[in-house]
Design a protein around this motif. Structure first.
Motif, PDB file in Angstrom:
ATOM      1  N   CYS A  14      -9.378  -2.254  -1.845  1.00 25.93           N
ATOM      2  CA  CYS A  14      -9.451  -2.582  -0.503  1.00 25.93           C
ATOM      3  C   CYS A  14      -8.451  -1.744   0.515  1.00 25.93           C
ATOM      4  O   CYS A  14      -7.238  -1.929   0.166  1.00 25.93           O
ATOM      5  CB  CYS A  14      -9.389  -4.093   0.132  1.00 25.93           C
ATOM      6  N   VAL A  16      -8.029  -1.613   3.556  1.00 25.99           N
ATOM      7  CA  VAL A  16      -7.773  -2.116   5.091  1.00 25.99           C
ATOM      8  C   VAL A  16      -6.292  -2.737   5.306  1.00 25.99           C
ATOM      9  O   VAL A  16      -6.197  -4.057   4.984  1.00 25.99           O
ATOM     10  CB  VAL A  16      -8.735  -3.155   5.518  1.00 25.99           C
ATOM     11  N   ASN A  22      -4.221  -8.249   2.724  1.00 25.06           N
ATOM     12  CA  ASN A  22      -4.165  -7.036   1.938  1.00 25.06           C
ATOM     13  C   ASN A  22      -2.863  -6.750   1.532  1.00 25.06           C
ATOM     14  O   ASN A  22      -1.683  -6.524   2.606  1.00 25.06           O
ATOM     15  CB  ASN A  22      -4.733  -5.879   2.649  1.00 25.06           C
ATOM     16  N   CYS A  27      -6.643  -6.942  -2.216  1.00 27.21           N
ATOM     17  CA  CYS A  27      -7.101  -8.029  -1.353  1.00 27.21           C
ATOM     18  C   CYS A  27      -6.534  -9.222  -2.444  1.00 27.21           C
ATOM     19  O   CYS A  27      -6.986  -9.522  -3.397  1.00 27.21           O
ATOM     20  CB  CYS A  27      -8.837  -8.476  -1.229  1.00 27.21           C
ATOM     21  N   THR A  44     -14.105 -11.921   5.801  1.00 28.94           N
ATOM     22  CA  THR A  44     -12.750 -12.657   5.566  1.00 28.94           C
ATOM     23  C   THR A  44     -11.750 -12.015   6.080  1.00 28.94           C
ATOM     24  O   THR A  44     -10.494 -12.182   6.445  1.00 28.94           O
ATOM     25  CB  THR A  44     -12.872 -12.725   4.094  1.00 28.94           C
ATOM     26  N   VAL A  84     -13.680  -2.062  -0.660  1.00 35.98           N
ATOM     27  CA  VAL A  84     -13.807  -2.373   0.862  1.00 35.98           C
ATOM     28  C   VAL A  84     -13.060  -1.519   1.851  1.00 35.98           C
ATOM     29  O   VAL A  84     -11.949  -1.232   1.178  1.00 35.98           O
ATOM     30  CB  VAL A  84     -13.396  -4.026   1.031  1.00 35.98           C
TER      31      VAL A  84
END
Ligand code: SF4
Ligand code: SF4
Length: 102
Positions: A14, A16, A22, A27, A44, A84
């Motif tokens: 992920c 992000v 994170n 994640c 989420t 993600v």
């Protein structure tokens, strides 16, 4: 705390960084939920200060509501792992693929 063991796809990556779950492009939630029925957004996602306690391990995909994705079966994700990241002005599952028309 009671514990359960369940097979589910993992969130392999992920990107992000601003999400509270994170660390290091991973994640750290126990599991995430994807989608609002149409868009494969990460439900989420939490734009907040990071987890104060470092947790090891990868998150699983607990549920996905995007039936139009080719990897979705009965509102569950059936692929091995997802990624993600930022897409379409939001935070989305980058593994989403539109199901071919019947
Ligand atoms: S997968 Fe979703 S909940 Fe997990 S770190 Fe990325 S944006 Fe946050
Ligand atoms: S790959 Fe498809 S089914 Fe799996 S979480 Fe992403 S959008 Fe949902």
């Amino acid at each position: 705390m009671k514990r359960i063991a369940i097979d589910m796809p993992v969130v392999g990556e992920c990107l992000v960084a601003e999400c509270a779950y994170n660390t290091g492009n991973c994640c750290r939630a126990r599991a995430i939920t994807v989608g609002d029925g149409i868009h494969p957004g990460c439900d989420t996602f939490l734009d907040a200060t990071p987890h104060s306690r470092a947790r090891q391990g990868q998150a699983g995909v607990g549920a996905c509501k995007v039936a139009a994705c080719q990897y979705n079966d009965d509102y569950e994700c059936m692929t091995d792992q997802i990624a993600v990241g930022h897409a379409d002005n939001g935070v989305s599952c980058l593994t989403y693929r539109q199901r071919a028309a019947p």
